[in-house]
Design a protein around this motif. Sequence first.
Motif, PDB file in Angstrom:
ATOM      1  N   GLU A  43      -5.503 -43.260  39.932  1.00 46.99           N
ATOM      2  CA  GLU A  43      -5.682 -43.283  38.475  1.00 46.99           C
ATOM      3  C   GLU A  43      -7.060 -42.302  38.094  1.00 46.99           C
ATOM      4  OE1 GLU A  43      -6.539 -46.842  36.779  1.00 46.99           O
ATOM      5  OE2 GLU A  43      -6.385 -46.174  34.723  1.00 46.99           O
ATOM      6  N   VAL A  44      -6.810 -41.327  37.392  1.00 48.17           N
ATOM      7  CA  VAL A  44      -8.006 -40.652  36.854  1.00 48.17           C
ATOM      8  C   VAL A  44      -8.847 -41.319  35.779  1.00 48.17           C
ATOM      9  CG1 VAL A  44      -8.643 -38.509  35.509  1.00 48.17           C
ATOM     10  CG2 VAL A  44      -6.758 -38.472  37.074  1.00 48.17           C
ATOM     11  N   GLN A  45     -10.299 -41.322  35.982  1.00 48.27           N
ATOM     12  CA  GLN A  45     -10.914 -42.232  35.068  1.00 48.27           C
ATOM     13  C   GLN A  45     -12.351 -41.159  35.017  1.00 48.27           C
ATOM     14  OE1 GLN A  45     -11.528 -46.162  36.784  1.00 48.27           O
ATOM     15  NE2 GLN A  45     -10.667 -46.959  34.725  1.00 48.27           N
ATOM     16  N   LEU A  46     -12.689 -41.454  33.580  1.00 47.73           N
ATOM     17  CA  LEU A  46     -14.004 -40.708  33.320  1.00 47.73           C
ATOM     18  C   LEU A  46     -14.631 -41.677  32.293  1.00 47.73           C
ATOM     19  CD1 LEU A  46     -12.775 -37.287  32.174  1.00 47.73           C
ATOM     20  CD2 LEU A  46     -14.276 -37.738  34.328  1.00 47.73           C
ATOM     21  N   VAL A  47     -15.905 -42.213  33.016  1.00 45.68           N
ATOM     22  CA  VAL A  47     -16.622 -43.238  32.293  1.00 45.68           C
ATOM     23  C   VAL A  47     -17.852 -42.885  32.056  1.00 45.68           C
ATOM     24  CG1 VAL A  47     -17.404 -45.799  32.384  1.00 45.68           C
ATOM     25  CG2 VAL A  47     -15.243 -45.045  33.498  1.00 45.68           C
ATOM     26  N   GLU A  48     -18.202 -43.011  30.560  1.00 40.98           N
ATOM     27  CA  GLU A  48     -19.497 -42.728  30.095  1.00 40.98           C
ATOM     28  C   GLU A  48     -20.447 -43.638  29.849  1.00 40.98           C
ATOM     29  OE1 GLU A  48     -16.489 -40.056  27.456  1.00 40.98           O
ATOM     30  OE2 GLU A  48     -16.622 -42.138  28.349  1.00 40.98           O
ATOM     31  N   SER A  49     -21.555 -43.547  30.075  1.00 36.31           N
ATOM     32  CA  SER A  49     -22.789 -44.562  29.794  1.00 36.31           C
ATOM     33  C   SER A  49     -24.004 -43.796  29.178  1.00 36.31           C
ATOM     34  CB  SER A  49     -22.823 -45.372  31.079  1.00 36.31           C
ATOM     35  OG  SER A  49     -23.279 -44.504  31.851  1.00 36.31           O
ATOM     36  N   GLY A  50     -24.694 -44.700  28.749  1.00 34.67           N
ATOM     37  CA  GLY A  50     -26.288 -44.328  28.566  1.00 34.67           C
ATOM     38  C   GLY A  50     -26.572 -43.944  27.104  1.00 34.67           C
ATOM     39  N   GLY A  51     -25.547 -44.107  26.026  1.00 37.81           N
ATOM     40  CA  GLY A  51     -25.640 -43.936  24.822  1.00 37.81           C
ATOM     41  C   GLY A  51     -26.507 -45.178  24.218  1.00 37.81           C
TER      42      GLY A  51
END
Length: 124
Positions: A1-9
């Motif tokens: 499963e493709v995942q892109l997880v952003e953080s840091g905002g």
Amino acid sequence: EVQLVESGGGLVQAGGSLRLSCAASGFTFDDYVIGWFRQAPGKEREGVSCISSSDGSTYYADSVKGRFTISSDNAKNTVYLQMNSLKPEDTAVYYCAAAHFILNWGDSYEYDYWGQGTQVTVSS
């Protein structure tokens, strides 16, 4: 499963800094271009920056040149966006996206996978 997880905002005062992270999984990271986009309320999604995981080429929107820096840690399958000298007009939801092949890095339709976004708010 493709995942892109952003953080840091988060919330920061004008002139401050934030570093966003985009952790990727489920695809061959080195074969993709990773881009950062942002969308402010009532505005269209716009390209901020992108980096080629294979050769490290980088691109920036004129509005962020000299203030934002994109980088990639291929060992961690993670792309970073260091944002300095932030302005209230940088306030938006920031998304990372992955594209196997692109002609125009700033065209969101060329990207195959998207993260869920992270909110950046810059107060004046």
